[in-house]
Design a protein around this motif. Structure first.
Motif, short mmCIF file in Angstrom:
data_model
loop_
_atom_site.label_atom_id
_atom_site.label_comp_id
_atom_site.label_asym_id
_atom_site.label_seq_id
_atom_site.Cartn_x
_atom_site.Cartn_y
_atom_site.Cartn_z
N LEU A 185 17.23 -14.43 24.21
CA LEU A 185 17.54 -13.77 22.95
C LEU A 185 18.53 -14.64 22.20
O LEU A 185 19.54 -15.07 22.76
CB LEU A 185 18.16 -12.38 23.18
CG LEU A 185 17.29 -11.35 23.88
CD1 LEU A 185 18.10 -10.12 24.21
CD2 LEU A 185 16.11 -10.99 23.02
N GLY A 222 20.92 -14.71 18.84
CA GLY A 222 21.48 -13.91 17.77
C GLY A 222 21.74 -14.73 16.52
O GLY A 222 21.63 -15.95 16.53
N ALA A 273 14.29 -8.13 15.79
CA ALA A 273 14.42 -9.07 16.89
C ALA A 273 13.05 -9.50 17.38
O ALA A 273 12.06 -8.77 17.25
CB ALA A 273 15.22 -8.45 18.03
N SER A 299 13.89 -2.83 24.72
CA SER A 299 13.98 -2.24 23.38
C SER A 299 15.04 -1.13 23.34
O SER A 299 15.72 -0.96 22.34
CB SER A 299 12.62 -1.74 22.90
OG SER A 299 12.14 -0.69 23.70
N LEU A 329 18.35 -2.99 22.98
CA LEU A 329 18.53 -3.52 21.63
C LEU A 329 18.81 -2.41 20.62
O LEU A 329 19.62 -2.58 19.71
CB LEU A 329 17.30 -4.32 21.20
CG LEU A 329 17.13 -5.67 21.89
CD1 LEU A 329 15.81 -6.31 21.50
CD2 LEU A 329 18.27 -6.60 21.53
N GLU A 330 18.15 -1.28 20.80
CA GLU A 330 18.36 -0.18 19.86
C GLU A 330 19.75 0.45 20.02
O GLU A 330 20.45 0.67 19.04
CB GLU A 330 17.28 0.89 20.04
CG GLU A 330 17.34 1.97 18.99
CD GLU A 330 16.11 2.86 19.01
OE1 GLU A 330 15.48 2.99 17.96
OE2 GLU A 330 15.80 3.41 20.09
N LEU A 378 22.57 -2.92 19.81
CA LEU A 378 22.54 -3.84 18.66
C LEU A 378 21.96 -3.21 17.41
O LEU A 378 21.77 -3.90 16.40
CB LEU A 378 21.75 -5.11 19.03
CG LEU A 378 22.31 -5.91 20.21
CD1 LEU A 378 21.38 -7.09 20.52
CD2 LEU A 378 23.72 -6.40 19.92
N VAL A 409 18.96 -2.38 16.64
CA VAL A 409 17.64 -2.89 16.24
C VAL A 409 16.62 -1.81 16.60
O VAL A 409 16.40 -1.53 17.78
CB VAL A 409 17.28 -4.21 16.98
CG1 VAL A 409 15.88 -4.66 16.61
CG2 VAL A 409 18.30 -5.29 16.66
N PHE A 416 11.14 -4.73 16.79
CA PHE A 416 11.37 -5.63 17.91
C PHE A 416 10.05 -5.97 18.57
O PHE A 416 9.26 -5.11 18.91
CB PHE A 416 12.31 -4.95 18.91
CG PHE A 416 12.50 -5.73 20.18
CD1 PHE A 416 13.06 -7.00 20.14
CD2 PHE A 416 12.13 -5.20 21.40
CE1 PHE A 416 13.24 -7.73 21.31
CE2 PHE A 416 12.32 -5.91 22.56
CZ PHE A 416 12.87 -7.18 22.52
#
Length: 82
Positions: free
Chosen positions: A10, A12, A26, A49, A52-53, A56, A58, A63
């Motif tokens: 990943l 950023g 992402a 996911s 990330l949610e 971050l 997202v 994603f």
């Protein structure tokens, strides 16, 4: 279940447009030496996911993951191949 030789990359702070907007998004790649299959991919996609949610911000629908399953002979490691 996650396997011993799974790598997740990943990066950023990369400008990204998804669906015509620059809202948080992402793209990830998962490389594995064996062990990937549709069920494992689905499990990893859900777990990643969710991270990330929640951490971050997202959204899951912004994603994407790309899965790569390799033979051990395709990866050099420790002075040899896997």
């Amino acid at each position: 279940m996650f396997y011993k030789y799974v790598m997740i990359v990943l990066k950023g702070s990369v400008p990204m447009s998804c669906g015509g907007t620059e809202q948080p998004a992402a793209f990830g790649e998962v490389a594995s030496v064996g062990g990937l299959n549709p069920d494992v991919n689905k499990e990893m996609s859900a777990a990643i996911s969710n991270i990330l949610e929640t951490r971050l911000s997202v959204p899951k629908n912004r994603f994407f993951l790309k899965f790569h399953d390799f033979k051990g002979s395709d990866f050099g490691w420790n002075g040899s191949t896997m």
